[in-house]
Scaffold this motif. Sequence first.
Motif, short mmCIF file in Angstrom:
data_model
loop_
_atom_site.label_atom_id
_atom_site.label_comp_id
_atom_site.label_asym_id
_atom_site.label_seq_id
_atom_site.Cartn_x
_atom_site.Cartn_y
_atom_site.Cartn_z
N ASN A 116 0.85 -1.19 0.00
CA ASN A 116 0.00 0.00 0.00
C ASN A 116 0.89 1.24 0.00
OD1 ASN A 116 -1.74 2.15 0.76
ND2 ASN A 116 -3.14 0.71 1.74
N THR A 117 0.74 2.09 -1.01
CA THR A 117 1.62 3.25 -1.14
C THR A 117 1.31 4.35 -0.12
OG1 THR A 117 0.16 4.10 -2.89
CG2 THR A 117 2.10 2.84 -3.58
N ASP A 118 0.23 4.18 0.66
CA ASP A 118 -0.05 5.11 1.75
C ASP A 118 0.73 4.74 3.01
OD1 ASP A 118 -1.82 6.64 0.26
OD2 ASP A 118 -3.55 5.42 0.83
N PHE A 119 1.37 3.58 3.00
CA PHE A 119 2.15 3.15 4.14
C PHE A 119 3.55 3.74 4.08
CE2 PHE A 119 -0.22 -1.16 4.88
CZ PHE A 119 -1.39 -0.46 5.14
N ALA A 120 4.22 3.75 5.24
CA ALA A 120 5.61 4.19 5.32
C ALA A 120 6.40 3.17 6.12
CB ALA A 120 5.70 5.57 5.99
N VAL A 121 7.69 3.11 5.86
CA VAL A 121 8.56 2.21 6.61
C VAL A 121 8.48 2.55 8.09
CG1 VAL A 121 10.97 1.59 7.03
CG2 VAL A 121 10.13 1.80 4.68
N ASP A 129 -7.07 -9.56 7.29
CA ASP A 129 -7.33 -10.75 6.47
C ASP A 129 -6.03 -11.09 5.75
OD1 ASP A 129 -8.66 -12.85 5.28
OD2 ASP A 129 -10.28 -11.62 4.46
N HIS A 130 -6.00 -12.24 5.09
CA HIS A 130 -4.80 -12.57 4.32
C HIS A 130 -5.14 -13.24 3.00
CE1 HIS A 130 -4.63 -16.74 6.41
NE2 HIS A 130 -4.77 -16.99 5.12
N ILE A 131 -4.17 -13.21 2.11
CA ILE A 131 -4.21 -13.95 0.86
C ILE A 131 -3.05 -14.93 0.88
CG2 ILE A 131 -4.09 -13.79 -1.66
CD1 ILE A 131 -4.96 -10.83 -1.37
N ASN A 132 -3.36 -16.20 0.80
CA ASN A 132 -2.33 -17.24 0.86
C ASN A 132 -1.85 -17.55 -0.55
OD1 ASN A 132 -0.72 -19.46 1.29
ND2 ASN A 132 -2.32 -20.77 2.14
N MET A 133 -0.67 -17.01 -0.90
CA MET A 133 -0.11 -17.22 -2.22
C MET A 133 0.97 -18.31 -2.21
SD MET A 133 -1.69 -15.31 -4.38
CE MET A 133 -0.58 -15.29 -5.80
N THR A 134 1.05 -19.08 -1.14
CA THR A 134 2.05 -20.15 -1.08
C THR A 134 1.61 -21.38 -1.87
OG1 THR A 134 1.16 -21.27 0.88
CG2 THR A 134 2.65 -19.39 1.25
N GLY A 135 0.30 -21.51 -2.11
CA GLY A 135 -0.21 -22.71 -2.76
C GLY A 135 -0.22 -23.93 -1.86
N GLN A 136 -0.06 -23.71 -0.56
CA GLN A 136 0.02 -24.82 0.39
C GLN A 136 -0.87 -24.56 1.61
OE1 GLN A 136 4.24 -26.58 0.76
NE2 GLN A 136 4.63 -24.43 0.26
N SER A 137 -1.11 -25.63 2.37
CA SER A 137 -1.87 -25.53 3.62
C SER A 137 -1.31 -26.54 4.62
CB SER A 137 -3.35 -25.82 3.38
OG SER A 137 -4.04 -25.97 4.62
N GLY A 180 -4.97 -3.62 7.20
CA GLY A 180 -4.86 -4.09 5.84
C GLY A 180 -4.82 -5.60 5.70
N VAL A 181 -4.62 -6.02 4.46
CA VAL A 181 -4.59 -7.43 4.08
C VAL A 181 -3.14 -7.84 3.85
CG1 VAL A 181 -5.28 -9.09 2.30
CG2 VAL A 181 -6.88 -7.31 3.05
N TYR A 182 -2.78 -8.98 4.41
CA TYR A 182 -1.42 -9.52 4.31
C TYR A 182 -1.38 -10.60 3.24
CZ TYR A 182 2.76 -12.15 5.88
OH TYR A 182 3.96 -12.79 5.97
N CYS A 183 -0.37 -10.56 2.41
CA CYS A 183 -0.16 -11.58 1.38
C CYS A 183 1.01 -12.46 1.80
CB CYS A 183 0.11 -10.92 0.03
SG CYS A 183 0.37 -12.09 -1.31
N GLY A 184 0.76 -13.75 1.97
CA GLY A 184 1.81 -14.68 2.38
C GLY A 184 2.41 -15.40 1.19
N VAL A 185 3.74 -15.38 1.08
CA VAL A 185 4.46 -16.04 0.00
C VAL A 185 5.52 -16.96 0.58
CG1 VAL A 185 4.05 -14.14 -1.62
CG2 VAL A 185 6.11 -14.12 -0.20
N ASN A 186 6.14 -17.76 -0.28
CA ASN A 186 7.12 -18.73 0.18
C ASN A 186 8.49 -18.13 0.47
OD1 ASN A 186 5.74 -21.32 0.21
ND2 ASN A 186 5.59 -21.12 -2.02
N GLY A 187 9.00 -17.23 -0.42
CA GLY A 187 10.37 -16.77 -0.29
C GLY A 187 11.34 -17.90 -0.61
N PRO A 188 12.65 -17.77 -0.29
CA PRO A 188 13.25 -16.65 0.46
C PRO A 188 13.56 -15.43 -0.40
CG PRO A 188 14.93 -18.27 -0.02
CD PRO A 188 13.62 -18.84 -0.54
N GLN A 189 13.49 -15.54 -1.72
CA GLN A 189 13.73 -14.36 -2.55
C GLN A 189 12.63 -13.33 -2.33
OE1 GLN A 189 12.69 -17.30 -3.76
NE2 GLN A 189 10.69 -16.76 -4.63
N LEU A 202 -4.87 -7.63 -6.35
CA LEU A 202 -5.67 -8.60 -5.61
C LEU A 202 -6.20 -8.04 -4.29
CD1 LEU A 202 -3.55 -11.86 -6.12
CD2 LEU A 202 -5.78 -11.34 -7.12
N GLY A 203 -5.65 -6.91 -3.85
CA GLY A 203 -6.13 -6.30 -2.62
C GLY A 203 -5.19 -6.40 -1.44
#
Length: 272
Positions: A116-121, A129-137, A180-189, A202-203
């Motif tokens: 979100n570009t309204d956020f700051a470091v 809520d979250h979006i699970n983009m890992t493809g796993q459970s 906000g909504v958190y998007c979870g990914v695998n990483g480590p990159q 996606l939100g």
Amino acid sequence: MRQQILESATFLRKQFLRQPEIGLVLGSGLGPLAEELQDAVYIPYGMIPHFKQSTAPDHAGQLVCGQLAGKTVLCMQGRLHGYEGHTPAEIAYPVYVLKELGVRALLLTNASGGINTDFAVGDLMLIEDHINMTGQSPLTGINDDALGTRFPDMTFAYCPELRKTALQVAEQSGVKLQRGVYCGVNGPQFETPAEIRAFRTLGADAVGMSTVFEVIAAAHCGLPLAAVAMITNMAAGVLMKPLSGAEVNEIAEQKGKAFRQFMTAWISSIAF
């Protein structure tokens, strides 16, 4: 898995001075909060039956049980991640142990990249809520009905009452708490700029490499949960600058005092 959970919990009960009330998982760079627990007992993950070792940088890999803000808190000083080679079920396993130990609420924290570009470091974001983009459970495979239902509902995975308390504490203490909504990914990159643009569409408001498996497990076993992300960097392409893990930990350290004060006030305000 039920038998393993019982064995882990039996071992841990013998170590604690008090019954833990609140579970707390500390993400990258946020571990120093565990050092503020009073009358603390430290238990390395390697000592606990069936626990896996944490290998991520700046993750101490130990349970800390002690007093904080008038509550008995059981703190995971460092968590497990998929990029370390742990399976989703192994990452989620401690959540079931905390529930077995009688923990009544679980608070998760993590270091995230801001989408979100309204956020700051340095901002704190209450995860709604979250979006699970890992493809796993962590629930893939045969379900253990003793732990939870085959198809757990995720509508209220982030407990409305705990979130309400967090927002009240932030308002009372003058802390800017984003939502906000958190998007979870695998990483480590880190993610590519194109991936971040897709996640924004996606939100998603923030992205990170943890949290979603623990949330799914808590919903599965009926453990009330809430989560806060610290925005330790803006995600790829937002500021068009390279990202690094060192920057994540550096920002978490710089903003650590405000984070610890907020978390302590939040814990103090949780009523059972």
